[in-house]
Design an enzyme around this catalytic site. Sequence first.
Site, PDB file in Angstrom:
ATOM      1  N   ARG A 179      42.171  46.635  31.198  1.00 57.96           N
ATOM      2  CA  ARG A 179      41.155  45.816  32.107  1.00 57.96           C
ATOM      3  C   ARG A 179      42.031  45.145  32.907  1.00 57.96           C
ATOM      4  O   ARG A 179      43.061  44.673  32.745  1.00 57.96           O
ATOM      5  CB  ARG A 179      40.376  44.902  31.288  1.00 57.96           C
ATOM      6  CG  ARG A 179      41.082  43.719  30.548  1.00 57.96           C
ATOM      7  CD  ARG A 179      40.917  42.356  31.411  1.00 57.96           C
ATOM      8  NE  ARG A 179      41.994  41.384  30.726  1.00 57.96           N
ATOM      9  CZ  ARG A 179      43.118  41.235  31.006  1.00 57.96           C
ATOM     10  NH1 ARG A 179      43.730  42.153  31.793  1.00 57.96           N
ATOM     11  NH2 ARG A 179      43.935  40.399  30.280  1.00 57.96           N
ATOM     12  N   GLU A 214      40.617  32.921  34.208  1.00 59.27           N
ATOM     13  CA  GLU A 214      41.665  33.038  33.463  1.00 59.27           C
ATOM     14  C   GLU A 214      41.999  31.874  32.562  1.00 59.27           C
ATOM     15  O   GLU A 214      41.859  30.794  32.966  1.00 59.27           O
ATOM     16  CB  GLU A 214      43.021  33.266  34.470  1.00 59.27           C
ATOM     17  CG  GLU A 214      43.929  34.320  33.906  1.00 59.27           C
ATOM     18  CD  GLU A 214      43.259  35.698  33.867  1.00 59.27           C
ATOM     19  OE1 GLU A 214      42.827  36.167  32.943  1.00 59.27           O
ATOM     20  OE2 GLU A 214      43.408  36.474  34.924  1.00 59.27           O
ATOM     21  N   HIS A 215      42.121  32.349  31.275  1.00 56.77           N
ATOM     22  CA  HIS A 215      42.557  31.204  30.132  1.00 56.77           C
ATOM     23  C   HIS A 215      41.247  30.395  29.962  1.00 56.77           C
ATOM     24  O   HIS A 215      41.290  29.156  29.724  1.00 56.77           O
ATOM     25  CB  HIS A 215      43.601  30.329  30.687  1.00 56.77           C
ATOM     26  CG  HIS A 215      44.937  31.177  30.458  1.00 56.77           C
ATOM     27  ND1 HIS A 215      45.542  31.288  29.219  1.00 56.77           N
ATOM     28  CD2 HIS A 215      45.710  31.646  31.348  1.00 56.77           C
ATOM     29  CE1 HIS A 215      46.678  31.979  29.241  1.00 56.77           C
ATOM     30  NE2 HIS A 215      46.801  32.331  30.786  1.00 56.77           N
ATOM     31  N   ASP A 230      38.471  32.004  28.352  1.00 52.82           N
ATOM     32  CA  ASP A 230      37.785  32.588  27.091  1.00 52.82           C
ATOM     33  C   ASP A 230      37.922  31.828  26.003  1.00 52.82           C
ATOM     34  O   ASP A 230      36.748  31.732  25.201  1.00 52.82           O
ATOM     35  CB  ASP A 230      38.089  34.209  26.931  1.00 52.82           C
ATOM     36  CG  ASP A 230      39.454  34.470  26.700  1.00 52.82           C
ATOM     37  OD1 ASP A 230      40.439  33.478  26.830  1.00 52.82           O
ATOM     38  OD2 ASP A 230      39.725  35.771  26.316  1.00 52.82           O
ATOM     39  N   GLY A 242      52.762  45.584  28.295  1.00 53.36           N
ATOM     40  CA  GLY A 242      53.195  44.160  28.834  1.00 53.36           C
ATOM     41  C   GLY A 242      53.008  43.659  30.196  1.00 53.36           C
ATOM     42  O   GLY A 242      53.694  43.066  30.739  1.00 53.36           O
ATOM     43  N   GLY A 260      49.797  42.784  31.503  1.00 47.63           N
ATOM     44  CA  GLY A 260      48.798  41.913  31.668  1.00 47.63           C
ATOM     45  C   GLY A 260      47.516  42.725  31.921  1.00 47.63           C
ATOM     46  O   GLY A 260      46.410  42.113  32.679  1.00 47.63           O
ATOM     47  N   SER A 279      46.032  44.328  29.271  1.00 46.24           N
ATOM     48  CA  SER A 279      45.433  44.404  28.192  1.00 46.24           C
ATOM     49  C   SER A 279      45.703  45.852  27.387  1.00 46.24           C
ATOM     50  O   SER A 279      44.929  46.482  26.840  1.00 46.24           O
ATOM     51  CB  SER A 279      43.981  44.450  28.177  1.00 46.24           C
ATOM     52  OG  SER A 279      43.494  43.142  28.290  1.00 46.24           O
ATOM     53  N   ASP A 323      39.438  40.535  26.561  1.00 47.87           N
ATOM     54  CA  ASP A 323      40.242  41.734  26.744  1.00 47.87           C
ATOM     55  C   ASP A 323      39.600  42.855  25.957  1.00 47.87           C
ATOM     56  O   ASP A 323      39.237  43.925  26.145  1.00 47.87           O
ATOM     57  CB  ASP A 323      41.614  41.718  26.378  1.00 47.87           C
ATOM     58  CG  ASP A 323      42.353  40.639  26.856  1.00 47.87           C
ATOM     59  OD1 ASP A 323      41.886  40.321  28.078  1.00 47.87           O
ATOM     60  OD2 ASP A 323      43.633  40.540  26.720  1.00 47.87           O
ATOM     61  N   TYR A 370      51.492  30.830  25.468  1.00 48.45           N
ATOM     62  CA  TYR A 370      49.927  31.021  25.467  1.00 48.45           C
ATOM     63  C   TYR A 370      49.319  30.145  24.267  1.00 48.45           C
ATOM     64  O   TYR A 370      48.296  29.539  24.502  1.00 48.45           O
ATOM     65  CB  TYR A 370      49.472  32.375  24.959  1.00 48.45           C
ATOM     66  CG  TYR A 370      48.277  32.838  25.001  1.00 48.45           C
ATOM     67  CD1 TYR A 370      47.626  33.227  26.066  1.00 48.45           C
ATOM     68  CD2 TYR A 370      47.510  32.646  23.716  1.00 48.45           C
ATOM     69  CE1 TYR A 370      46.178  33.720  26.078  1.00 48.45           C
ATOM     70  CE2 TYR A 370      45.915  33.156  23.770  1.00 48.45           C
ATOM     71  CZ  TYR A 370      45.531  33.608  24.985  1.00 48.45           C
ATOM     72  OH  TYR A 370      44.157  34.026  24.807  1.00 48.45           O
TER      73      TYR A 370
HETATM   74  C1  GLA Z   1      45.268  37.304  27.476  1.00 54.26           C
HETATM   75  C2  GLA Z   1      44.158  37.044  26.180  1.00 54.26           C
HETATM   76  C3  GLA Z   1      42.767  36.874  26.949  1.00 54.26           C
HETATM   77  C4  GLA Z   1      42.890  35.811  27.941  1.00 54.26           C
HETATM   78  C5  GLA Z   1      43.738  36.001  28.880  1.00 54.26           C
HETATM   79  C6  GLA Z   1      44.179  34.735  29.921  1.00 54.26           C
HETATM   80  O1  GLA Z   1      44.801  38.565  27.889  1.00 54.26           O
HETATM   81  O2  GLA Z   1      44.359  38.158  25.423  1.00 54.26           O
HETATM   82  O3  GLA Z   1      42.112  36.464  25.486  1.00 54.26           O
HETATM   83  O4  GLA Z   1      42.963  34.602  27.238  1.00 54.26           O
HETATM   84  O5  GLA Z   1      45.209  36.184  28.240  1.00 54.26           O
HETATM   85  O6  GLA Z   1      42.852  34.727  30.485  1.00 54.26           O
END
Ligand code: GLA
Length: 393
Positions: A34, A40-41, A43, A132, A134, A136, A182, A233
Amino acid sequence: MSHAPPNPALARANAAHTAAFGAPPASAALAPGRVNLIGEHTDYNEGLVLPFAIQHCCAAAVSPRTDSQVHILAPDLPAEQQAFAFDLHSHDRTSMRGDWASYIAGPAVLLAAIGNQKTGVNITIASDVPLGAGLSSSAAAEVSVAMALAGLWRLDLAPLDLAKLCQRAEHDFAGVPCGLMDQLASVFGQEGRGMLIDCRENAVNHIALPPSDRAVMVVINSGVRHSLAAGEYAARRAACEAAAGTMGVSSLRDATGSMIATAGLPSEQHDCAMHVVSENERVRDFAASVAEGSLAAAGCLMFASHESLRDLYRVSCAELDTLVEIARSVRGVFGSRMTGGGFGGCTVTLCDPEAAARLSREVPAAYRAAHQRECRVFPVTASVGARLTKLPG
Ligand code: GLA
């Protein structure tokens, strides 16, 4: 059975499975990666996100065994890392932590427990989702495996429960305390549509994205692997939870800017909380702008999201910042931001269709000049979510 043209990852998984295990897979599934457009950050703070599933998928091909072993094969990886095996009933999940195989083993073990499965499986995965970066790749792997095994074991799991099982696998086996975005995006993706998700209810609203003659989405992979990401994270997540606790709310979804300003929070918690509250607002405004066709306004919100992630949440890095600034200077770009957890990985850029070619021409040289690194520029399209491609006969 799907009638779509053969998917390359699925073709590789099926061929490697047949060669290694002596028979074609009994069940197989595809699950996409995805891109998150904005949110962002948020969820894991019960906030709002707006991702879409991309055309790049992970494929899982599975077949039953007669013993209780789980044999995992990943033909895309370097030879010495391709195989992993464990016993379904006597495995040590902590010893797998951080290993790529934990993203495959986790869903298999949790699903076997639900289905009360005593015998093991052979699992082959192949993925076209950059690792790796970003995008997913981990959720795509988890969801493809869970779906293929649910098909094999004839488990009738609701899509939301399948997404949650994959999230739990990532927490318990990979050791990453991720939110649910994700996995939801991989499960619920639809062609041409984004997903406005309220992570308090896990309610997925499919929304129309701008038509392709008006705007396209371009991903630029910085080539920086987000290796620091897991520890950072978890630290950001803890800061958010501590801030919510101090303010007496169950999550930052219920916080406001003025509550945060007057709560006397340590500066890291203050900044993280301010990001989350403002980012939720930006997601709402972005969805409204897209619905109105105001792409310039939507683009401004993407730039603002990036700045907040850079300055308040502090999960960007110099390379991502450079890519966003280069994109900003390209004619026809509406907006650009880092996407995903951060510390490397990709940016996503919303631009008019002619600007996509300009990005491909102009960004790599400018990026090379700034960081002596190569980046990869490619368009992404909102695509269909996870699906079974082969049911056991
Ligand atoms: C990663 C996590 C998600 C989300 C993003 C940041 O992809 O797996 O759950 O928190 O970072 O938005």
